[in-house]
Design a protein around this motif. Sequence first.
Motif, PDB file in Angstrom:
ATOM      1  N   LEU A 183      10.314   4.405   0.486  1.00 53.51           N
ATOM      2  CA  LEU A 183       9.831   5.659  -0.101  1.00 53.51           C
ATOM      3  C   LEU A 183       8.302   5.694  -0.058  1.00 53.51           C
ATOM      4  N   PRO A 184       7.711   6.864   0.208  1.00 51.81           N
ATOM      5  CA  PRO A 184       6.243   6.929   0.294  1.00 51.81           C
ATOM      6  C   PRO A 184       5.574   6.730  -1.058  1.00 51.81           C
ATOM      7  N   HIS A 185       4.438   6.023  -1.076  1.00 52.35           N
ATOM      8  CA  HIS A 185       3.562   5.981  -2.242  1.00 52.35           C
ATOM      9  C   HIS A 185       2.377   6.876  -1.895  1.00 52.35           C
ATOM     10  N   SER A 186       2.600   8.151  -1.820  1.00 50.10           N
ATOM     11  CA  SER A 186       1.515   9.028  -1.369  1.00 50.10           C
ATOM     12  C   SER A 186       0.502   9.210  -2.486  1.00 50.10           C
ATOM     13  N   GLY A 187      -0.699   9.654  -2.123  1.00 50.03           N
ATOM     14  CA  GLY A 187      -1.704   9.883  -3.149  1.00 50.03           C
ATOM     15  C   GLY A 187      -2.890  10.640  -2.603  1.00 50.03           C
ATOM     16  N   ASN A 240      -7.642   8.037  -2.768  1.00 50.02           N
ATOM     17  CA  ASN A 240      -7.024   8.951  -1.800  1.00 50.02           C
ATOM     18  C   ASN A 240      -6.427   8.188  -0.626  1.00 50.02           C
ATOM     19  N   PRO A 241      -5.426   7.365  -0.873  1.00 51.30           N
ATOM     20  CA  PRO A 241      -4.931   6.530   0.233  1.00 51.30           C
ATOM     21  C   PRO A 241      -4.430   7.338   1.424  1.00 51.30           C
ATOM     22  N   CYS A 242      -3.879   8.510   1.190  1.00 54.53           N
ATOM     23  CA  CYS A 242      -3.359   9.291   2.325  1.00 54.53           C
ATOM     24  C   CYS A 242      -4.504   9.796   3.220  1.00 54.53           C
ATOM     25  N   SER A 243      -5.648  10.157   2.609  1.00 53.63           N
ATOM     26  CA  SER A 243      -6.748  10.731   3.399  1.00 53.63           C
ATOM     27  C   SER A 243      -7.265   9.749   4.442  1.00 53.63           C
ATOM     28  N   SER A 244      -7.258   8.455   4.099  1.00 54.62           N
ATOM     29  CA  SER A 244      -7.775   7.474   5.059  1.00 54.62           C
ATOM     30  C   SER A 244      -6.649   6.748   5.795  1.00 54.62           C
ATOM     31  N   CYS A 245      -5.415   7.208   5.623  1.00 53.79           N
ATOM     32  CA  CYS A 245      -4.273   6.520   6.248  1.00 53.79           C
ATOM     33  C   CYS A 245      -4.119   6.976   7.701  1.00 53.79           C
ATOM     34  N   PRO A 246      -4.054   6.047   8.656  1.00 54.34           N
ATOM     35  CA  PRO A 246      -3.925   6.458  10.064  1.00 54.34           C
ATOM     36  C   PRO A 246      -2.603   7.165  10.359  1.00 54.34           C
ATOM     37  N   TYR A 247      -1.626   7.013   9.472  1.00 54.88           N
ATOM     38  CA  TYR A 247      -0.290   7.595   9.730  1.00 54.88           C
ATOM     39  C   TYR A 247      -0.133   8.989   9.120  1.00 54.88           C
ATOM     40  N   ILE A 248      -1.228   9.571   8.646  1.00 52.79           N
ATOM     41  CA  ILE A 248      -1.117  10.854   7.941  1.00 52.79           C
ATOM     42  C   ILE A 248      -0.528  11.952   8.845  1.00 52.79           C
ATOM     43  N   GLY A 249      -0.814  11.868  10.151  1.00 52.91           N
ATOM     44  CA  GLY A 249      -0.263  12.857  11.081  1.00 52.91           C
ATOM     45  C   GLY A 249       1.255  12.839  11.090  1.00 52.91           C
ATOM     46  N   LEU A 250       1.847  11.653  10.959  1.00 52.28           N
ATOM     47  CA  LEU A 250       3.315  11.537  10.938  1.00 52.28           C
ATOM     48  C   LEU A 250       3.875  12.138   9.654  1.00 52.28           C
ATOM     49  N   CYS A 251       3.210  11.821   8.519  1.00 53.70           N
ATOM     50  CA  CYS A 251       3.714  12.311   7.240  1.00 53.70           C
ATOM     51  C   CYS A 251       3.546  13.826   7.101  1.00 53.70           C
ATOM     52  N   LEU A 252       2.510  14.379   7.758  1.00 48.56           N
ATOM     53  CA  LEU A 252       2.290  15.829   7.677  1.00 48.56           C
ATOM     54  C   LEU A 252       2.938  16.571   8.836  1.00 48.56           C
ATOM     55  N   THR A 262       0.846  -1.201   0.000  1.00 41.33           N
ATOM     56  CA  THR A 262       0.000   0.000   0.000  1.00 41.33           C
ATOM     57  C   THR A 262       0.879   1.248   0.000  1.00 41.33           C
ATOM     58  N   CYS A 263       1.844   1.263   0.899  1.00 35.97           N
ATOM     59  CA  CYS A 263       2.756   2.408   0.986  1.00 35.97           C
ATOM     60  C   CYS A 263       3.957   1.998   1.852  1.00 35.97           C
ATOM     61  N   PRO A 264       5.149   1.914   1.270  1.00 33.58           N
ATOM     62  CA  PRO A 264       6.328   1.497   2.040  1.00 33.58           C
ATOM     63  C   PRO A 264       6.591   2.391   3.264  1.00 33.58           C
ATOM     64  N   ARG A 265       6.243   3.675   3.150  1.00 29.29           N
ATOM     65  CA  ARG A 265       6.465   4.581   4.295  1.00 29.29           C
ATOM     66  C   ARG A 265       5.573   4.175   5.459  1.00 29.29           C
ATOM     67  N   ARG A 266       4.362   3.731   5.129  1.00 28.85           N
ATOM     68  CA  ARG A 266       3.403   3.272   6.136  1.00 28.85           C
ATOM     69  C   ARG A 266       3.989   2.052   6.875  1.00 28.85           C
ATOM     70  N   TYR A 267       4.611   1.170   6.121  1.00 29.06           N
ATOM     71  CA  TYR A 267       5.260  -0.003   6.718  1.00 29.06           C
ATOM     72  C   TYR A 267       6.328   0.445   7.718  1.00 29.06           C
ATOM     73  N   ARG A 268       7.110   1.462   7.312  1.00 27.37           N
ATOM     74  CA  ARG A 268       8.181   1.917   8.204  1.00 27.37           C
ATOM     75  C   ARG A 268       7.620   2.507   9.493  1.00 27.37           C
ATOM     76  N   HIS A 269       6.557   3.331   9.350  1.00 29.73           N
ATOM     77  CA  HIS A 269       5.922   3.909  10.543  1.00 29.73           C
ATOM     78  C   HIS A 269       5.472   2.804  11.494  1.00 29.73           C
ATOM     79  N   ARG A 270       4.861   1.755  10.914  1.00 27.28           N
ATOM     80  CA  ARG A 270       4.243   0.711  11.746  1.00 27.28           C
ATOM     81  C   ARG A 270       5.274  -0.268  12.311  1.00 27.28           C
TER      82      ARG A 270
END
Length: 267
Positions: A218-222, A228-240, A13-21
Motif C-alpha cells: 500500500l502507498p505511504h503517499s505524502g 513531501n516524499p511524493c514530490s521528490s519520488c522518481p516514481y511519481i509519474g507511475l502513481c499519477l 519509505t513507501c511500500p508502493r515505491r518498492y513494488r514499482h522498483r
Amino acid sequence: MTYSYTQISQYLTCPRRYRHRYLDGWKEKDTRAAMLFGRVFEQALGAYFRREDPGAVLFREWSACKDQGLYFSSHDTWDRMLEQGIMLLTRFCQDDRVRMHQPRRNLQIKFTRPVSEKNDFVAYIDAIGKLDGTRCLLEWKTSSSRYPEEPIGLLALDPQLVCYSWVTGISEVAQVVFVRKRLVEVQYLRTTITDEQRAEFGQLVEDTIRRVESAQFLPHSGIRFPQNPCSSCPYIGLCLGKPELINIALVRRAGAEDLGWLDELTY
Ligand code: SF4
C-alpha cells in the motif's frame, strides 16, 4: 531471496515505491550527475589508499561520464564538479585522518548475513580503517551541503550506519562527508552503535521481509509541507499515471513482467 539496505529502506519509505522498483522493474535513469560523481569520487579514494594518483583516476573516470547526457542540478557543471573533486581530494590528503592497511582487502567489502532459512542480507561496506586512530567502519558520502551535526549524537540514528553495524557486528562507525560547496569541506563524523540498536534493526529487517512476502504494497503517499516524499519520488509519474514524467525519470528493465529476474538483483 537476497535483501539489501536499499530494498529495506525503499520499502519503509513507501511500500508502493518498492513494488514499482523491485517487482515491476522500473528503475531510475542513471544520468544524475551528482550520483555518478559520487561513484567516480569513490574510485579516486580507492586509488589514494592504494598509493596511486587519485586526481588522475578522478579525471579519467569523470571524463568517461561526460558524454552520457548528464543531468546537472542548479549550479553544477562538469568542470565545476571536477574542480571541487580535486580540491576535496587535496583537503582529504592534507587532513590525513583516515588510515587503512591492506586497501585491496579493506575497501568495498562484501558482508552476507542469513535472515531466515531462505533469505540472506547482503551489504557492501565502503571501507574498514582507522579514523583518528580508532578502528571503525567507514562510509564515504559526497554531498552539495553539510550533514547536520546537532543535536550531538544525531549520527547514531542514521539507519544505514545502524544497518551496516548490524551486518558486520562492528560498533564503531563513521561517515566521511565530502561537501561540494564554494569552499569545499570534509566532515569526519563518528559514532557508536549499541547492541540494542543492532538487535532492533534485525527485527526491523525480519518484519519488513514478512510484509514484502505477504505482498503488502500500500502507498505511504505524502504531499504535506514540510514532508513531501511524493514530490521528490522518481516514481511519481507511475502513481499519477503521467507517461511524460515516467519517461524523464525511469527506465523499465526488459522482460520485467517475468519475476524470474528478482534473483539477479544488483545492490
Ligand atoms: S509517488 Fe508517493 S505514493 Fe507513489 S511511490 Fe512515490 S512516495 Fe509512494
